[in-house]
Design a protein around this motif. Structure first.
Motif: not given
Length: 115
Positions: A55-63, A70-74, A80-87, A99-102
């Motif tokens: 976990c990290h924050s963004h100051t003066g920028e966005g990511e 594959g499948e990510a947990v963001v 927490a959200y589960t994201l898949r290709p195209g998300d 972001i995690y690869n669980r």
């Protein structure tokens, strides 16, 4: 001007335990900040199972994250959200994410830090 780059010319680095995350992932810099202005990072990342960026924050920028395979947990601001290709996810200025690869397979995503 338009720009074409070939994969063989894009540097790949191994990163480990980023932002307090776990494991290692490979990061291929698609375009440098000098090539694409108003960005600090423009890369394709591949995480092995169990790897994460803490976990990290963004100051003066966005990511922005775009899941390619594959499948990510963001986690965004602790949710927490589960994201898949195209998300995709965009962490705006003043917010935090991780972001995690669980899963049990590699996961790839495009990451762009926008100034």
């Amino acid at each position: 001007a338009a720009m074409i780059k070939f994969a063989k010319d894009m540097p790949v680095t191994q990163r480990e335990n980023v932002m307090g995350g776990t494991g290692r992932y490979s990061s291929q810099m698609l375009f440098s900040p000098e090539e694409v202005t108003k960005t600090r990072l423009f890369a394709c990342n591949t995480m092995e199972p169990g790897a994460s960026i803490g976990c990290h924050s963004h100051t003066g920028e966005g990511e922005a994250y775009l899941i390619l395979s594959g499948e990510a947990v963001v986690e965004e601001d602790g949710v927490a959200y589960t994201l898949r290709p195209g998300d995709c996810e965009y962490c705006t200025d003043g917010h935090s994410h991780a972001i995690y690869n669980r899963s049990d397979a590699p996961m790839s995503f495009l990451a762009i830090i926008i100034l």
